[in-house]
Design an enzyme around this catalytic site. Structure first.
Site, mmCIF file in Angstrom:
data_model
loop_
_atom_site.group_PDB
_atom_site.id
_atom_site.type_symbol
_atom_site.label_atom_id
_atom_site.label_comp_id
_atom_site.label_asym_id
_atom_site.label_seq_id
_atom_site.Cartn_x
_atom_site.Cartn_y
_atom_site.Cartn_z
ATOM 1 N N CYS A 57 34.677 40.096 39.320
ATOM 2 C CA CYS A 57 34.600 40.822 40.588
ATOM 3 C C CYS A 57 35.537 40.209 41.626
ATOM 4 O O CYS A 57 36.751 40.348 41.481
ATOM 5 C CB CYS A 57 33.158 40.934 41.063
ATOM 6 S SG CYS A 57 32.928 42.396 42.094
ATOM 7 N N HIS B 155 30.411 43.250 36.607
ATOM 8 C CA HIS B 155 29.656 42.006 36.391
ATOM 9 C C HIS B 155 29.081 41.971 34.971
ATOM 10 O O HIS B 155 27.946 42.418 34.761
ATOM 11 C CB HIS B 155 28.507 41.912 37.389
ATOM 12 C CG HIS B 155 28.945 41.677 38.793
ATOM 13 N ND1 HIS B 155 29.006 40.416 39.353
ATOM 14 C CD2 HIS B 155 29.346 42.526 39.755
ATOM 15 C CE1 HIS B 155 29.421 40.510 40.603
ATOM 16 N NE2 HIS B 155 29.640 41.783 40.868
ATOM 17 N N GLU C 31 27.876 39.558 33.456
ATOM 18 C CA GLU C 31 26.743 38.627 33.361
ATOM 19 C C GLU C 31 25.384 39.316 33.476
ATOM 20 O O GLU C 31 24.381 38.792 32.985
ATOM 21 C CB GLU C 31 26.871 37.511 34.416
ATOM 22 C CG GLU C 31 26.650 37.913 35.872
ATOM 23 C CD GLU C 31 27.890 38.430 36.572
ATOM 24 O OE1 GLU C 31 28.822 38.897 35.885
ATOM 25 O OE2 GLU C 31 27.940 38.384 37.822
HETATM 26 N N1 GLN Z 1 33.735 41.142 48.053
HETATM 27 C C1 GLN Z 1 34.293 41.916 46.974
HETATM 28 C C2 GLN Z 1 34.048 43.400 47.150
HETATM 29 O O1 GLN Z 1 33.148 43.794 47.863
HETATM 30 C C3 GLN Z 1 33.788 41.427 45.637
HETATM 31 C C4 GLN Z 1 32.318 41.575 45.447
HETATM 32 C C5 GLN Z 1 31.763 40.774 44.307
HETATM 33 O O2 GLN Z 1 32.353 39.791 43.860
HETATM 34 N N2 GLN Z 1 30.591 41.130 43.836
HETATM 35 O O3 GLN Z 1 34.726 44.211 46.580
#
Ligand code: GLN
Length: 535
Positions: free
Chosen positions: A384, A510, A512
């Site tokens: 992410c 994600h 995970e």
């Molecule tokens: N801050 C970033 C976004 O909102 C990544 C978010 C995250 O790592 N879950 O796109």
């Protein structure tokens, strides 16, 4: 199986952090292993509508479900243990209960009556407790009540449990988890805190049926008898929960203590078969007998707080065990990394993971870490925000777009290689408004991603507002950072890889959240395989 769902409540006493979530998940696992259909849910007494807006320092990681709910990290344990997805309905907070009741009041649903904690709030709690059982036709629903007995805010929940016990008789059971501390000076285990905590429950009208005692030393028969006598339970209903090396030992410990048999006995459930936990034991064997130990770095900003990266750490436990390797994840503080010290800080690790996150703190250190992994050909996984940092780094140092950034941190950057999604621009509130939950993704062949998944269509869970900016796509591709996973419907880049590198993968989603004991996640599996190969 049975037409009637039985309800088991897990409450906690004496102190927080005794591991109610793990006890609940372990009991669920044992019942599942006996062939029962088991659902598990958590009720949290705080006023936030969900943990999505909570700082990880408060409650650790926010776990995201398939249907896009931002939930308590215990739901991650439930999924990892049971290998079944949870949903929005599996995590309810006081905020959500009150919001529903207040909405009903505004609509006039209460027909002019005075709206009160009892019965309106408690009825809403009871309704929500029963909901997942009905929907999935579960034999057992295990409900973990967050907080500690005696907290003002958990009163309506305990009252709801009292009413349900009264209404359902032996179809409803309370497992109370307490602490039996060891006083080193006296050389003794002490039962008084447990007695007091049960008294507190009794004052609120609830007699626990089973008492699970968290302890550093084994409970002898004397202690068990004493707890049984003072707390009005059978000696067989006093269950020891000794400190374990791994949370994955707990189902085995609970089986040895016969917690599941006791639950079946007290709920008058006929025993059809013994728990089949062979696969679990196989996993534990692999976990405890690794052939090698591998040190990797997790670059993030919550280094003091393991809970902030719970699912990532567990994913390495699953993938490590499968690959007969103990993966030691070293937390490296992104705020402390710079061009001068990066080799010292990261040079010793065989793999580098750059963590998800929000906000600018530590961003530059993450970007330096990415560069170090890319240039030194160290296996790299960016998740992410970690993927977004990989894109920014590539833009700055390979494409020579010096001030490239994400508009999350530099709204006026001349090179917005990561930009806010069009449909996010008009959103003003922060709660539940991100791109959340499972979305499909198409995997391109002849890529590391395809090696990992072995198929072209996948779905993965998301939690973000910003995206790879497609205006720059051709420049990235020509220079060697290529998209290998795409959401074709909305034309979003979900995975990037750097060619000419042993393993450099960034995922916008994600992985995970989907790794379980029974099914370690393909991306973590492939990352661990790459680390083993190139170390
Ligand atoms: N801050 C970033 C976004 O909102 C990544 C978010 C995250 O790592 N879950 O796109």
């Amino acid at each position: 199986m049975s037409a009637k769902t039985k309800f088991i409540f897990v409450t906690g006493g004496v102190t927080s952090s005794l591991g109610k979530g793990i006890i609940s998940a372990s009991l669920a696992k044992l019942l599942q292993a006996r062939g029962f259909k088991v659902g598990i849910q958590k009720f949290d007494p705080y006023i936030n509508i969900d943990p999505g807006t909570l700082n990880p320092y408060e409650h650790g990681e926010c776990f995201v479900t398939e249907d896009g709910a931002e939930t308590d990290l215990d739901l991650g344990h439930y999924e990892r243990f049971l290998n079944e997805p949870t949903s929005q309905a599996n995590n309810v907070t006081t905020g959500r209960i009150y919001q529903t009741v207040i909405d009903k009041e505004r609509r006039g649903d209460y027909l002019g009556s005075t709206v009160q904690v009892i019965p309106h709030i408690t009825d809403e709690i009871k309704y929500r407790i029963k909901l997942i059982g009905k929907k999935h036709n579960y034999d057992f629903v295990i409900t973990e009540i967050g907080g500690t007995v005696g907290d003002i805010e958990s009163l309506p929940y305990i009252e709801s449990v009292r009413q349900l016990k009264w209404e359902m008789g032996s179809d409803c059971l309370v497992v109370h988890l307490t602490l039996v501390p060891y006083l080193a000076a006296a050389g003794e285990l002490k039962t008084k805190p447990t007695q007091h905590s049960v008294k507190m429950l009794l004052e609120q009208g609830v007699q626990p049926d089973i008492i699970v005692c968290r302890t550093e030393h084994h409970l002898n028969d004397n202690i068990r008898d004493k707890i049984a006598r003072f707390c009005n339970v059978l000696p067989s209903s006093v269950v020891e929960s000794i400190d374990a090396k791994s949370i994955y030992d707990v189902p085995i410990l609970m089986r040895n203590e016969m917690l599941d048999s006791e639950v079946l006995k007290l709920t008058q459930t006929p025993v059809t078969k013994e728990a089949n936990i062979e696969e679990w034991e196989e996993f534990l064997f692999k976990l405890k007998n690794p052939i090698e130990t591998i040190q990797i770095a997790l670059v993030g900003k919550y280094v003091e707080l393991q809970d902030a990266y719970k699912s990532i750490l567990e994913s390495f436990v699953h993938a490590g065990a499968q690959n007969q390797a103990k993966i030691v994840v070293n937390m490296v503080h992104s705020e402390q990394i710079n061009d001068q010290n990066v080799a010292d800080m990261l040079g010793k690790y065989k793999g580098i993971l750059v963590a998800p996150g929000f906000g600018e703190r530590g961003i530059e250190g993450k970007i330096v870490a990415v560069r170090f992994a890319r240039e030194n050909k160290i296996p790299f996984l960016g998740i992410c925000l970690g993927m977004q940092c990989a894109v920014i780094e590539f833009a700055r140092n390979v494409l020579n777009l010096k001030d490239a950034h994400s508009t999350e941190f530099r709204p006026n950057t001349p090179f917005p290689v990561i930009d806010i999604m069009e449909n996010q621009k008009k959103i003003s509130g922060l709660g539940g408004t991100m791109r959340l939950g499972a979305y499909p993704c198409e995997i391109l062949k002849d890529t590391l991603a395809y090696d990992a998944y072995g198929k072209e269509q996948i779905t993965e869970r998301h939690r973000h507002r910003y995206e790879f900016n497609n205006d720059y796509l051709s420049r990235f591709t020509e220079a060697g950072m290529v998209p290998t996973g795409i959401n074709t419907k909305d034309d979003l880049i979900e995975i990037v890889e750097v060619k000419d590198h042993p393993y450099f993968v960034g995922v916008q989603f994600h992985p995970e959240y989907k790794s379980t004991v029974a099914t370690p996640h393909p991306v973590f599996m492939s990352f661990v395989r790459a680390i083993k190969k190139y170390q």
